[in-house]
Design a protein around this motif. Structure first.
Motif, short mmCIF file in Angstrom:
data_model
loop_
_atom_site.label_atom_id
_atom_site.label_comp_id
_atom_site.label_asym_id
_atom_site.label_seq_id
_atom_site.Cartn_x
_atom_site.Cartn_y
_atom_site.Cartn_z
N ALA A 11 -8.67 29.09 -2.02
CA ALA A 11 -8.43 30.49 -1.66
C ALA A 11 -7.48 30.53 -0.47
CB ALA A 11 -9.74 31.19 -1.30
N LYS A 12 -6.72 31.62 -0.39
CA LYS A 12 -5.84 31.76 0.77
C LYS A 12 -6.00 33.17 1.35
CE LYS A 12 -1.78 33.35 -1.65
NZ LYS A 12 -0.42 33.13 -2.07
N LEU A 13 -5.66 33.31 2.60
CA LEU A 13 -5.75 34.61 3.25
C LEU A 13 -4.41 35.31 3.14
CD1 LEU A 13 -7.76 33.80 6.50
CD2 LEU A 13 -8.47 35.35 4.64
N ASP A 14 -4.49 36.61 2.81
CA ASP A 14 -3.29 37.44 2.83
C ASP A 14 -3.66 38.60 3.75
OD1 ASP A 14 -1.01 38.87 2.31
OD2 ASP A 14 -1.75 39.67 0.41
N GLY A 15 -3.28 38.52 5.02
CA GLY A 15 -3.84 39.43 6.02
C GLY A 15 -5.33 39.11 6.12
N ASP A 16 -6.18 40.12 5.88
CA ASP A 16 -7.60 39.75 5.88
C ASP A 16 -8.19 39.76 4.46
OD1 ASP A 16 -7.56 42.45 5.58
OD2 ASP A 16 -8.63 42.90 7.47
N ARG A 17 -7.30 39.79 3.46
CA ARG A 17 -7.79 39.69 2.07
C ARG A 17 -7.85 38.22 1.66
NH1 ARG A 17 -5.10 42.75 -2.34
NH2 ARG A 17 -3.33 41.46 -1.77
N LEU A 18 -8.92 37.87 0.97
CA LEU A 18 -9.08 36.49 0.49
C LEU A 18 -8.68 36.47 -0.98
CD1 LEU A 18 -10.10 33.72 1.50
CD2 LEU A 18 -12.37 34.35 0.66
N LEU A 19 -7.67 35.65 -1.31
CA LEU A 19 -7.16 35.60 -2.68
C LEU A 19 -7.37 34.22 -3.29
CD1 LEU A 19 -3.65 37.29 -2.11
CD2 LEU A 19 -5.84 38.40 -2.62
N THR A 20 -7.66 34.19 -4.58
CA THR A 20 -7.82 32.90 -5.25
C THR A 20 -6.47 32.17 -5.25
OG1 THR A 20 -7.33 33.73 -7.47
CG2 THR A 20 -9.62 33.84 -6.76
N SER A 21 -6.52 30.85 -5.05
CA SER A 21 -5.25 30.11 -4.98
C SER A 21 -5.35 28.74 -5.63
CB SER A 21 -4.83 29.94 -3.53
OG SER A 21 -5.69 29.04 -2.88
N GLY A 22 -6.43 28.49 -6.37
CA GLY A 22 -6.55 27.15 -6.95
C GLY A 22 -7.31 27.17 -8.26
N GLY A 23 -7.42 26.00 -8.88
CA GLY A 23 -8.17 25.86 -10.11
C GLY A 23 -9.66 25.98 -9.84
N ARG A 24 -10.13 25.15 -8.93
CA ARG A 24 -11.52 25.31 -8.48
C ARG A 24 -11.47 26.25 -7.28
NH1 ARG A 24 -14.04 19.33 -8.20
NH2 ARG A 24 -12.10 18.88 -7.11
N VAL A 25 -12.27 27.30 -7.30
CA VAL A 25 -12.16 28.34 -6.27
C VAL A 25 -13.35 28.29 -5.30
CG1 VAL A 25 -11.99 30.83 -5.88
CG2 VAL A 25 -10.81 29.79 -7.84
N ILE A 26 -14.57 28.28 -5.84
CA ILE A 26 -15.77 28.35 -5.00
C ILE A 26 -16.80 27.35 -5.52
CG2 ILE A 26 -17.75 29.82 -4.35
CD1 ILE A 26 -15.29 30.94 -3.13
N GLY A 27 -17.50 26.70 -4.63
CA GLY A 27 -18.71 25.96 -5.00
C GLY A 27 -19.90 26.77 -4.54
N ALA A 28 -20.67 27.29 -5.50
CA ALA A 28 -21.87 28.06 -5.16
C ALA A 28 -23.04 27.08 -5.15
CB ALA A 28 -22.11 29.17 -6.18
N VAL A 29 -23.66 26.93 -3.99
CA VAL A 29 -24.65 25.87 -3.80
C VAL A 29 -25.98 26.45 -3.33
CG1 VAL A 29 -25.20 23.81 -2.41
CG2 VAL A 29 -22.86 24.19 -3.23
N ALA A 30 -27.06 25.87 -3.84
CA ALA A 30 -28.38 26.21 -3.30
C ALA A 30 -29.20 24.94 -3.16
CB ALA A 30 -29.10 27.18 -4.23
N THR A 31 -30.01 24.91 -2.12
CA THR A 31 -31.01 23.85 -1.97
C THR A 31 -32.38 24.47 -2.23
OG1 THR A 31 -31.22 24.26 0.39
CG2 THR A 31 -29.66 22.55 -0.28
N ALA A 32 -33.31 23.65 -2.69
CA ALA A 32 -34.66 24.13 -3.02
C ALA A 32 -35.59 22.93 -3.00
CB ALA A 32 -34.66 24.82 -4.38
N PRO A 33 -36.90 23.18 -3.03
CA PRO A 33 -37.83 22.03 -3.00
C PRO A 33 -37.69 21.13 -4.22
CG PRO A 33 -38.96 24.06 -2.40
CD PRO A 33 -37.59 24.46 -2.87
N ASP A 34 -37.30 21.67 -5.37
CA ASP A 34 -37.14 20.79 -6.54
C ASP A 34 -35.90 21.21 -7.34
OD1 ASP A 34 -37.84 22.96 -8.19
OD2 ASP A 34 -39.97 22.46 -8.00
N LEU A 35 -35.54 20.35 -8.30
CA LEU A 35 -34.29 20.56 -9.03
C LEU A 35 -34.29 21.84 -9.88
CD1 LEU A 35 -31.53 19.32 -9.30
CD2 LEU A 35 -32.40 17.90 -11.16
#
Ligand code: AMP
Ligand code: GLY
Length: 422
Positions: A364-388
């Protein structure tokens, strides 16, 4: 302390977020970082392979410690150059980074020191490689010697595919000079496990194991990507397998590198296949994996900077490296079309994250204060928890809160691991 982190992906964002928790850290500079990383570090527009500019910057900013994460600057000697300036670094020298930068080097190392890996032959002549393929066992695996953005491996299911692979690498040079030499190796079968390990050149301390999902589409279909998601720990990496890996792979590799006069310091990534004849090395990477890091570091309970410094100073044996007993899952939100052509420049807003939730920004890249997608992989959404099971469900909840044009993700990250748990 002023810390420098070289790189611009989700992996670097995960490293930076963890380093920011260290008591001694005052400022973190990311070279070049990205629009999302800018929320957690000062991004400076110097490319990760512009070693002269990196060195100049580090000198000017009084950097106390540098973390070199991607393979290219490591192979180009970023650590050697910064160390010569008196700046301690996390990462291997160029000589040690050969373990990833040259498949021929790593395969010969394993052969010489009896480290289990697929049987192989090396060719620098296309005619000889083609002649060898006439009666090689099929399927077979063809690998370009040099770095090829993770794409230099072709699994040929037929003899014709194998010949095409050799011709395209060695004659048509689809991977440039990386394909001037190729390794042709035995096709192995079994579940894959990624193990990242901290090492100071003598002592090796493995991190929690993980599983990557390399193919673009559900059910492991589609093209190979940099990685569409990860889970940790990997259920195939049992205590017995871990003990065997330490004995037959991890320690022998660290000793071999030392014996070769290339002691390896930093993070050594073992790409393993658990075959019916025991664990074997598929590949080494001389760095943190992406997106393995995004699930491994959130589970690290020890102070990351302290552990990194111990790899530099040779004090890893006395330094605690502790992981939580929990689990983590990373779902990569990519631009539809990746790893082929895709559109970018779509605006996104990132939701607030709660406890045990992370949004690591990869493209992602910033355009002023807007965040724009800029790549193939954009975000890693991650969570931790007690089990898988809980971590997987929670990571998909986090992913569901992120919206941008053209987004897609695999719907089955963790599915195979959850099935293996049963
Ligand atoms: P690499 O870029 O070396 O990680 O290879 C990419 C992927 O190709 C690995 O994650 C494996 O799934 C597969 N692969 C590589 N080498 C072999 C092999 N000898 N046998 C079977 N699969 C392999
Ligand atoms: N996820 C595999 C790699 O970083 O190469």
């Amino acid at each position: 302390m002023n810390i420098l982190v070289i790189g611009s992906g989700g992996r670097e964002h995960a490293v930076i977020k963890k380093l920011a928790q260290s008591a001694g850290v005052e400022r973190i500079f990311a070279l070049p970082g990205n629009g999302g990383i800018a929320a957690d570090a000062t991004c400076v527009n110097i490319g990760a392979t512009d070693i002269d500019a990196i060195v100049e910057f580090a000198r000017g900013e009084k950097i106390d410690y540098a973390v070199v994460t991607p393979d290219d600057p490591l192979a180009l000697g970023a650590v050697d150059r910064l160390t010569a300036l008196g700046i301690p670094c996390f990462g291997p020298t160029a000589a040690a980074a050969q373990i990833e930068a040259s498949k021929v080097f790593s395969k010969n190392l394993m052969k010489k020191y009896g480290i289990p890996t697929a049987a192989f032959e090396v060719f620098d002549d296309a005619e000889k490689a083609l002649a060898y393929l006439e009666d090689a066992p099929i399927p077979t695996v063809i690998k370009a010697d040099g770095l090829a953005l993770g794409k230099g491996v072709i699994i040929a299911q037929t003899r014709d595919e194998a010949r095409d692979a050799v011709r395209s690498m060695m004659e048509d040079k689809i991977f440039g000079a990386s394909g001037s030499r190729v390794v042709i190796e035995e096709f192995l079968e079994g579940p894959e496990v990624s193990v990242l390990a901290f090492t100071d050149g003598d002592c090796v301390k493995p991190m929690v194991s993980s599983m990557d999902h390399k193919r673009a589409l559900d059910g492991d279909e589609g093209l190979n990507t940099g990685g569409m998601g990860t889970i940790a720990p990997n259920p195939y990496y049992t205590e017995a397998v871990a003990a065997e890996c330490m004995e037959t792979i991890f320690l022998p590799t660290i000793r071999a590198m030392k014996a070769e006069g290339r002691p390896f310091k930093g993070c050594l990534y073992f790409g393993l296949m658990i075959t019916k004849n025991g664990p074997k090395v598929i590949e080494y990477n001389c760095r943190f994996g992406d997106p393995e890091t995004q699930v491994v570091l959130p589970l690290l309970e020890s102070d990351l900077l302290t552990v990194m410094q111990a790899t530099t100073n040779g004090t890893l044996a006395e330094t605690e490296v502790k992981f939580s007993d929990g689990a983590a899952c990373c779902v990569v939100l990519a631009s539809s079309g990746y790893p082929g052509k895709y559109e970018k420049g779509f605006e996104m807003t990132l939701p607030e994250t709660g406890a045990g939730e992370y949004l690591f920004v990869a493209g992602a890249k910033l355009d002023g204060d807007r965040l724009l997608t800029s790549g193939g992989r954009v975000i890693g959404a991650v969570a931790t928890a007690p089990d898988l099971p809980a971590a997987v469900a929670h990571a998909y909840e986090v992913a569901g809160k992120v919206h941008f044009g053209n987004a897609y993700c695999r719907k089955d990250i963790g599915k195979r691991a959850l099935a293996a748990l049963k």
